[in-house]
Design an enzyme around this catalytic site. Structure first.
Site, PDB file in Angstrom:
ATOM      1  N   ASN A 100       0.941  -1.116  -0.058  1.00 42.74           N
ATOM      2  CA  ASN A 100       0.026  -0.067   0.000  1.00 42.74           C
ATOM      3  C   ASN A 100       0.925   1.156   0.004  1.00 42.74           C
ATOM      4  O   ASN A 100       0.482   2.384  -0.819  1.00 42.74           O
ATOM      5  CB  ASN A 100      -0.931   0.070   1.078  1.00 42.74           C
ATOM      6  CG  ASN A 100      -2.141  -1.035   0.760  1.00 42.74           C
ATOM      7  OD1 ASN A 100      -2.661  -1.365  -0.154  1.00 42.74           O
ATOM      8  ND2 ASN A 100      -2.661  -1.665   2.135  1.00 42.74           N
ATOM      9  N   GLY A 103       2.621   1.469  -3.235  1.00 43.76           N
ATOM     10  CA  GLY A 103       1.561   2.025  -4.208  1.00 43.76           C
ATOM     11  C   GLY A 103       1.454   3.725  -4.288  1.00 43.76           C
ATOM     12  O   GLY A 103       1.338   4.064  -5.102  1.00 43.76           O
ATOM     13  N   TYR A 146       7.409 -12.098  11.398  1.00 36.42           N
ATOM     14  CA  TYR A 146       8.137 -10.894  11.704  1.00 36.42           C
ATOM     15  C   TYR A 146       9.303 -10.950  10.525  1.00 36.42           C
ATOM     16  O   TYR A 146       9.498 -10.073   9.704  1.00 36.42           O
ATOM     17  CB  TYR A 146       8.804 -10.668  12.848  1.00 36.42           C
ATOM     18  CG  TYR A 146       9.369  -9.248  12.957  1.00 36.42           C
ATOM     19  CD1 TYR A 146       8.249  -8.196  12.758  1.00 36.42           C
ATOM     20  CD2 TYR A 146      10.623  -9.252  13.109  1.00 36.42           C
ATOM     21  CE1 TYR A 146       9.158  -6.769  13.087  1.00 36.42           C
ATOM     22  CE2 TYR A 146      11.405  -7.921  13.386  1.00 36.42           C
ATOM     23  CZ  TYR A 146      10.489  -6.628  13.331  1.00 36.42           C
ATOM     24  OH  TYR A 146      11.279  -5.556  13.403  1.00 36.42           O
TER      25      TYR A 146
HETATM   26  N1  LIG Z   1      13.127  -0.778  18.003  1.00 31.02           N
HETATM   27  C1  LIG Z   1      13.897  -1.633  17.341  1.00 31.02           C
HETATM   28  O1  LIG Z   1      15.009  -1.857  17.997  1.00 31.02           O
HETATM   29  C2  LIG Z   1      13.923  -1.968  15.890  1.00 31.02           C
HETATM   30  C3  LIG Z   1      14.719  -2.857  15.289  1.00 31.02           C
HETATM   31  C4  LIG Z   1      14.549  -3.241  14.063  1.00 31.02           C
HETATM   32  C5  LIG Z   1      13.525  -3.012  13.338  1.00 31.02           C
HETATM   33  N2  LIG Z   1      12.522  -2.091  13.852  1.00 31.02           N
HETATM   34  C6  LIG Z   1      11.330  -1.540  13.067  1.00 31.02           C
HETATM   35  O2  LIG Z   1      11.274  -0.145  13.245  1.00 31.02           O
HETATM   36  C7  LIG Z   1       9.732  -0.003  13.129  1.00 31.02           C
HETATM   37  C8  LIG Z   1       9.307   0.952  14.423  1.00 31.02           C
HETATM   38  O3  LIG Z   1       9.746  -0.133  15.603  1.00 31.02           O
HETATM   39  P1  LIG Z   1       9.316   0.357  16.947  1.00 31.02           P
HETATM   40  O4  LIG Z   1      10.223  -0.148  17.675  1.00 31.02           O
HETATM   41  O5  LIG Z   1       9.125   1.858  17.189  1.00 31.02           O
HETATM   42  O6  LIG Z   1       8.069  -0.541  17.503  1.00 31.02           O
HETATM   43  P2  LIG Z   1       6.618   0.129  17.804  1.00 31.02           P
HETATM   44  O7  LIG Z   1       5.832  -1.137  18.351  1.00 31.02           O
HETATM   45  O8  LIG Z   1       6.834   1.000  19.118  1.00 31.02           O
HETATM   46  O9  LIG Z   1       6.060   0.858  16.735  1.00 31.02           O
HETATM   47  C9  LIG Z   1       5.311   0.143  15.641  1.00 31.02           C
HETATM   48  C10 LIG Z   1       4.216   1.312  15.299  1.00 31.02           C
HETATM   49  O10 LIG Z   1       3.496   0.831  14.270  1.00 31.02           O
HETATM   50  C11 LIG Z   1       1.731   0.884  14.619  1.00 31.02           C
HETATM   51  N3  LIG Z   1       1.256  -0.213  13.673  1.00 31.02           N
HETATM   52  C12 LIG Z   1       1.518  -1.617  13.823  1.00 31.02           C
HETATM   53  N4  LIG Z   1       0.653  -2.009  12.996  1.00 31.02           N
HETATM   54  C13 LIG Z   1       0.246  -1.133  12.450  1.00 31.02           C
HETATM   55  C14 LIG Z   1      -0.727  -0.936  11.127  1.00 31.02           C
HETATM   56  N5  LIG Z   1      -1.435  -2.332  10.502  1.00 31.02           N
HETATM   57  N6  LIG Z   1      -1.336   0.012  10.600  1.00 31.02           N
HETATM   58  C15 LIG Z   1      -0.890   0.989  11.343  1.00 31.02           C
HETATM   59  N7  LIG Z   1       0.049   1.155  12.271  1.00 31.02           N
HETATM   60  C16 LIG Z   1       0.631  -0.047  12.781  1.00 31.02           C
HETATM   61  C17 LIG Z   1       2.099   0.653  15.960  1.00 31.02           C
HETATM   62  O11 LIG Z   1       0.757   0.928  16.750  1.00 31.02           O
HETATM   63  C18 LIG Z   1       3.250   1.530  16.654  1.00 31.02           C
HETATM   64  O12 LIG Z   1       2.778   2.702  16.642  1.00 31.02           O
HETATM   65  C19 LIG Z   1       9.080  -1.273  13.001  1.00 31.02           C
HETATM   66  O13 LIG Z   1       8.912  -1.309  11.631  1.00 31.02           O
HETATM   67  C20 LIG Z   1      10.213  -2.296  13.335  1.00 31.02           C
HETATM   68  O14 LIG Z   1      10.024  -3.323  12.604  1.00 31.02           O
HETATM   69  C21 LIG Z   1      12.790  -1.445  15.177  1.00 31.02           C
END
Ligand SMILES: NC(=O)c1ccc[n+]([C@@H]2O[C@H](COP(=O)([O-])OP(=O)(O)OC[C@H]3O[C@@H](n4cnc5c(N)ncnc54)[C@H](O)[C@@H]3O)[C@@H](O)[C@H]2O)c1
Length: 322
Positions: A100, A103, A146
């Protein structure tokens, strides 16, 4: 830098909210999209009412029609407790969310950055991991929703580039910590700090000799913004993380020391598919983005501990009232 209208999906989460703060501080307009599956309004409370901030409650697995100049795609639960709670939704968020948002980027002809992860390397046979390593992921394990979801998202990003010429950027984030991590999401840094502040035993899974590298959130966001600022054609994937390794046991000891806690340390069995060692090779980030991490672990831990102290103190009157 000219003011731009920037879309941040997952902007209510830990990393997303720090990114939004940074973009607002730089003078941009931010559209924060989040369904609050794991994020919290608390993380962005201070921005509600800001003239350059807009919040849209939306699930990225459904198409989105908005007008923006750049897209950061961070929406996805990031901690095992959260992403394993509804694994089908996790894969959908990664894959359908990527489709999405790609796109949207294609329709608008705008750059798009994907928050990918060191988990694409799985339980690696090479150490440290550089971006040319293809990874070792169990496709049918409990972490696969994941890991494989993020791998498929990377594939989509690169196919949109090859097929449609999109300006894509892929950042592979290694363990990041800092204020606004969720206290209950089972991530090691927040777990240890909360346990130490409550005076509860600190739980180590395995014997504590597995190593991790921990990047402070401000460093990570700086790397992300730098990557977005690169010329079209600089796609990554780029590892961003702190290459300084600590064992989990060392992290536990530092947390106990810096909180001044009396907590003991307890050992539990290692969960399935838990990688033993993870450390980024940051050569591309250093040479291509001019990025290296600056915040040492102790300094970052102190800021994170101060944040969690505040969270726990705010909860205390509620606990007493219950
Ligand atoms: N924190 C880390 O160490 C880390 C490491 C590797 C990758 N990441 C990536 O960074 C990004 C942010 O991670 P984070 O640590 O802030 O996690 P987090 O869970 O705090 O934040 C993720 C956010 O995405 C939102 N979300 C989840 N599914 C959704 C959906 N279908 N539609 C809209 N919003 C949605 C959640 O509500 C949340 O606010 C993620 O993509 C994660 O995979 C984080």
């Amino acid at each position: 830098m000219d003011m731009e209208r920037v879309l941040v999906t997952g902007g209510g989460g830990f990393l997303g909210s720090h990114l939004v703060d940074r973009l607002i501080a730089e003078g941009h307009e931010v559209l924060c999209v989040d369904n609050f599956f794991t994020g919290s309004r608390r993380n962005i409370d201070h921005l509600l009412g800001h003239p350059r901030f807009e919040l849209l409650r939306h699930d990225v697995t459904f198409p989105l029609y908005v007008e923006v100049d750049r897209i950061y795609n961070l929406a996805c639960p990031a901690s095992p407790i959260h992403y394993q709670r509804d694994p089908v939704q996790t894969t959908k968020t990664s894959v359908l969310g990527a489709i999405n948002m790609l796109g949207l980027a294609k329709r608008l002809h705008v750059p798009i950055l994907q928050a990918s992860t060191s988990e694409v390397y799985g339980d690696p046979e090479v150490h440290p991991q550089d971006e040319s390593y293809w990874g070792r992921v169990n496709p049918v394990g409990t972490r696969a929703c994941y890991d494989e979801g993020k791998r498929a998202a990377e594939t989509l990003f690169f196919d949109y580039r090859r097929q449609h010429g999109l300006d894509i950027k892929v950042i592979r984030i290694f363990n990041t910590y800092g204020p606004r991590m969720d206290a209950n999401d089972g991530r090691v840094v927040s777990n240890f700090i909360v346990q130490a502040l409550k005076g509860e035993p600190i739980t180590i899974y395995g014997d504590g000799s597995q190593t991790r590298s921990f990047c402070y959130v401000d460093d990570l966001i700086d790397g992300m913004v730098r990557l977005m600022g690169t010329k079209p054609g600089f796609t990554g994937p780029v590892n961003v993380g702190n290459p300084v390794e600590f064992t989990i046991a060392e992290l536990a000891e530092a947390t106990v020391r810096l909180t001044g806690s009396q907590s003991s340390i307890e050992y539990r069995p290692l969960p399935a598919d838990d990688p033993r060692q993870r450390k980024p090779d940051i050569g591309i980030a250093r040479d291509g983005l001019g990025w290296t991490p600056h915040v040492p672990l102790e300094q970052g831990l102190e800021k994170t501990i101060a944040y969690f102290r505040g969270v726990l103190e705010a909860q205390r009157p509620l606990d007493r009232a219950a």
